[in-house]
Design an enzyme around this catalytic site. Structure first.
Site, mmCIF file in Angstrom:
data_model
loop_
_atom_site.group_PDB
_atom_site.id
_atom_site.type_symbol
_atom_site.label_atom_id
_atom_site.label_comp_id
_atom_site.label_asym_id
_atom_site.label_seq_id
_atom_site.Cartn_x
_atom_site.Cartn_y
_atom_site.Cartn_z
ATOM 1 N N ASP A 12 0.838 -1.207 0.000
ATOM 2 C CA ASP A 12 0.000 0.000 0.000
ATOM 3 C C ASP A 12 0.869 1.252 0.000
ATOM 4 O OD1 ASP A 12 -2.512 1.411 0.145
ATOM 5 O OD2 ASP A 12 -1.960 1.938 2.185
ATOM 6 N N ASN A 76 -5.869 1.061 -3.924
ATOM 7 C CA ASN A 76 -6.728 1.168 -5.105
ATOM 8 C C ASN A 76 -6.082 2.020 -6.184
ATOM 9 O OD1 ASN A 76 -9.996 0.427 -4.637
ATOM 10 N ND2 ASN A 76 -8.694 0.465 -2.829
ATOM 11 N N CYS A 192 -11.202 2.676 -2.209
ATOM 12 C CA CYS A 192 -10.011 3.241 -1.549
ATOM 13 C C CYS A 192 -9.808 2.464 -0.259
ATOM 14 C CB CYS A 192 -10.235 4.721 -1.241
ATOM 15 S SG CYS A 192 -8.920 5.468 -0.263
ATOM 16 N N THR A 193 -8.550 2.230 0.076
ATOM 17 C CA THR A 193 -8.229 1.445 1.276
ATOM 18 C C THR A 193 -8.897 1.987 2.543
ATOM 19 O OG1 THR A 193 -6.260 2.845 1.385
ATOM 20 C CG2 THR A 193 -5.962 0.578 0.588
HETATM 21 N N1 DGL Z 1 -4.151 3.744 -0.501
HETATM 22 C C1 DGL Z 1 -4.791 4.771 -1.298
HETATM 23 C C2 DGL Z 1 -5.906 4.122 -2.137
HETATM 24 O O1 DGL Z 1 -6.460 3.109 -1.803
HETATM 25 C C3 DGL Z 1 -5.320 5.898 -0.447
HETATM 26 C C4 DGL Z 1 -4.234 6.740 0.185
HETATM 27 C C5 DGL Z 1 -3.363 7.460 -0.809
HETATM 28 O O2 DGL Z 1 -3.858 8.399 -1.475
HETATM 29 O O3 DGL Z 1 -2.199 7.084 -0.922
HETATM 30 O O4 DGL Z 1 -6.236 4.634 -3.178
#
Ligand code: DGL
Length: 283
Positions: A12, A76, A192-193
């Protein structure tokens, strides 16, 4: 070490992938998990697709060198922009045996298509995820589906600040979902996570009868299915957890405790060489 006893990597941009980590830990207690958070470069959701692709590629290559048995791209944004190209597969295959890479887009899309009754589906995600059109394209490919997508850039900072249930979060959520409500969606992908943590608020503002598809839930089933299909599931013993971060100095431990409900013991700082060129230019 047998193939089945190797760890599953969860990749992530930062702390959000812990929603996927938590789901996998619960579903697959015998597996060892390696979490990788790119805390030095988070957030990905506001960066260009090209930058996200470069970072994702370097970090997945690092994980494949650790001989993990599969890599779950929990982010995501990274799944949306970095998992389409063949370049990524070549990078990974260049380091030993091919490692299955599992993104969150396909499982989320499949779950949404299975749940919708009207074919009107909403997608919420970061700016880069929504701009990539990855969810929209895959949903549209199913035919007979109307997609309404909305970027929600304020959700990630709100959730990380612990304001997921604050009145401000409710006001912002109501603004974000207004076009989805106007389109009368019956299913919404939380793309989104972080969004599983704001599910109660979203459930309230979207109202009854709207299904929320949690990509963490969708991907845990996919991981189990793929590993079982390859005879790579670990069925005995208890797995252990390792946490790799590209920056260990920030708020990760505190936010992680909130996401997981318990403290993380061992954090290891890693350098995957992704900044080398930029640093050389600066120097
Ligand atoms: N991990 C990101 C997502 O799932 C969210 C946090 C970010 O913007 O890095 O899109």
């Amino acid at each position: 070490m047998t193939s089945a006893s190797r760890a599953i990597a969860v990749f992530d941009s930062g702390v959000g992938g812990l929603t996927v980590f938590r789901a996998l830990r619960r579903r697959l207690p015998h597996e060892s998990l390696v979490y990788f958070g790119d805390t030095a470069h988070v957030p990905y959701g506001t960066k260009s697709a090209e930058t996200v692709r470069r970072l994702t590629r370097a970090h997945l290559a690092f994980l494949s060198r650790r001989r993990v048995k599969c890599a779950v791209v929990a982010c995501n944004t990274a799944s949306a922009v970095a998992l389409d190209g063949a370049a990524l597969d070549r990078t990974l295959n260049g380091h030993g045996p091919a490692v299955p890479i599992i993104g969150v887009i396909e499982p989320g899309v499949r779950m949404a298509l299975a749940r919708t009754r009207s074919g009107r589906i909403g997608v919420l995600g970061t700016s880069t995820t929504i701009a990539s059109g990855a969810y929209q394209r895959r949903l549209a490919a199913a035919g007979g589906v109307r997609v309404t997508a909305r970027a929600c850039p304020l959700f990630v900072p709100l959730i990380e600040a612990g304001w997921a249930d604050h009145p401000v979060a409710r006001r912002i959520a109501a603004e974000y979902v207004a076009p989805l409500k106007a389109a009368r969606v019956d299913t919404v992908i939380l793309g989104c996570t972080h969004y599983p943590l704001i599910k109660p608020v979203l459930g309230r503002v979207l109202g009854r009868g709207v299904e929320l598809v949690d990509s963490a839930e969708a991907v845990e089933m996919e991981v189990e299915r793929i590993l079982a299909g390859r005879g790579l599931l670990c069925r005995t013993g208890s797995g252990h957890d390792t946490f790799f971060l590209t920056d260990t100095g920030g708020t990760f431990p505190e936010i992680a405790r909130r996401f997981l409900g318990s403290p993380i013991r061992r954090l290891v700082r890693v350098d995957t060489g992704v900044d080398t060129v930029r640093d050389a230019v600066r120097a």
